[in-house]
Scaffold this active site. Sequence first.
Site, PDB file in Angstrom:
ATOM      1  N   GLU A  81       3.782  57.458  56.698  1.00 30.89           N
ATOM      2  CA  GLU A  81       5.072  57.244  56.161  1.00 30.89           C
ATOM      3  C   GLU A  81       5.732  58.498  55.724  1.00 30.89           C
ATOM      4  O   GLU A  81       6.619  58.452  54.717  1.00 30.89           O
ATOM      5  CB  GLU A  81       4.803  56.500  54.955  1.00 30.89           C
ATOM      6  CG  GLU A  81       4.387  55.012  55.334  1.00 30.89           C
ATOM      7  CD  GLU A  81       5.185  53.912  55.723  1.00 30.89           C
ATOM      8  OE1 GLU A  81       6.160  53.918  55.041  1.00 30.89           O
ATOM      9  OE2 GLU A  81       5.000  53.108  56.575  1.00 30.89           O
ATOM     10  N   HIS A 138       8.772  53.181  55.899  1.00 27.42           N
ATOM     11  CA  HIS A 138       9.450  54.436  56.387  1.00 27.42           C
ATOM     12  C   HIS A 138       9.389  54.306  58.171  1.00 27.42           C
ATOM     13  O   HIS A 138       8.357  54.218  58.454  1.00 27.42           O
ATOM     14  CB  HIS A 138       8.850  55.747  55.928  1.00 27.42           C
ATOM     15  CG  HIS A 138       9.100  56.231  54.542  1.00 27.42           C
ATOM     16  ND1 HIS A 138       8.572  55.152  53.581  1.00 27.42           N
ATOM     17  CD2 HIS A 138       9.889  56.931  54.181  1.00 27.42           C
ATOM     18  CE1 HIS A 138       8.971  55.773  52.436  1.00 27.42           C
ATOM     19  NE2 HIS A 138       9.804  56.861  52.501  1.00 27.42           N
ATOM     20  N   LYS A 165      12.236  48.671  49.771  1.00 20.24           N
ATOM     21  CA  LYS A 165      12.961  50.025  50.056  1.00 20.24           C
ATOM     22  C   LYS A 165      12.654  50.194  51.375  1.00 20.24           C
ATOM     23  O   LYS A 165      11.457  49.853  51.981  1.00 20.24           O
ATOM     24  CB  LYS A 165      12.256  50.974  49.148  1.00 20.24           C
ATOM     25  CG  LYS A 165      12.495  52.357  49.508  1.00 20.24           C
ATOM     26  CD  LYS A 165      12.394  53.457  48.544  1.00 20.24           C
ATOM     27  CE  LYS A 165      11.164  53.600  47.547  1.00 20.24           C
ATOM     28  NZ  LYS A 165      10.291  54.441  48.354  1.00 20.24           N
TER      29      LYS A 165
HETATM   30  O1  LIG Z   1      10.554  56.413  49.641  1.00 18.59           O
HETATM   31  C1  LIG Z   1      11.002  57.246  49.193  1.00 18.59           C
HETATM   32  C2  LIG Z   1      12.202  57.547  49.724  1.00 18.59           C
HETATM   33  C3  LIG Z   1      12.268  58.988  50.357  1.00 18.59           C
HETATM   34  O2  LIG Z   1      11.566  58.820  51.554  1.00 18.59           O
HETATM   35  C4  LIG Z   1      13.651  59.313  50.800  1.00 18.59           C
HETATM   36  O3  LIG Z   1      13.986  59.453  51.918  1.00 18.59           O
HETATM   37  O4  LIG Z   1      14.551  59.876  49.708  1.00 18.59           O
HETATM   38  C5  LIG Z   1      11.603  59.966  49.395  1.00 18.59           C
HETATM   39  C6  LIG Z   1      10.263  59.629  48.880  1.00 18.59           C
HETATM   40  O5  LIG Z   1       9.807  60.604  47.790  1.00 18.59           O
HETATM   41  C7  LIG Z   1      10.240  58.281  48.510  1.00 18.59           C
HETATM   42  O6  LIG Z   1       9.114  57.819  47.985  1.00 18.59           O
END
Ligand SMILES: O=C1C[C@@](O)(C(=O)O)C[C@@H](O)[C@@H]1O
Length: 251
Positions: A81, A138, A165
Amino acid sequence: MLTSMQGEIPAVICPVTCRTPEEAVHFIRRLSKDHRTDIIELRLDYMWPDMTVDGLVQLCRTAKDILGEKPLIATFRTHAEGGEASITDAEYVALKCDIAKAGCASYIDVEYNRGRSVVDNILGSARVYGMKTILSTHDFQKTDSEDRLLEKLVVMKQTSPDIVKMAVMPLRPDDVLRLLSATAAMKELYPDTPLITMSMGRLGAVSRLIGGVFGSIATFAAAGHGSAPGQMQLGPMRDVLTIISEASGSA
Ligand SMILES: O=C1C[C@@](O)(C(=O)O)C[C@@H](O)[C@@H]1O
């Protein structure tokens, strides 16, 4: 805490990407007094496998003590991810469940793509111990169609995390628009489900600034070293959020 209230300035989350616990503690002390950030994300994968599960739980405890009222997110972002390390399912579950049991974070991040049994196991345990959860996904390769993005957000919501998220990679400008549009559609369908979304990379950077208008309740900004492509620095991020919220009458 994070809420899904309309019209508020999105919360600014600052990631901690230090490689040693000493550096992390030092950095967290600094961030605890920095009013430009509302929430701190401790990226535990940056210290794995040099630290044990127990060591990382202890570090979360120390971080939470330092931060006091400022919320802490405990995240282990795996290679798959876009993170810094790999970890077995057993270690991943042990780490997240131990943090939940110890109550040494405000939220734990759980990767949706880790699979249903891992997700159910950690979310179940978090519920038992009253720990809040952020279910995240992600896609570093592309941005799916709006229908698929929305479908995924809905499926994630159905596992009942506290926050959903999603981060995706745009290849063209309209990919950014689709992410924002799926965010707005999800917000319309489930106004009470807190949502954090972002389009990554240079093209997607604008989504980190204006996502709040579409229903994203938080955005990530770096203090120095960032944790994902397209993150801005804290100072400029704060300034832009203030300008946007003043223009839309919510400041
Ligand atoms: O999931 C996320 C979002 C993220 O990937 C970003 O795109 O800002 C940054 C990561 O640290 C966080 O865990």
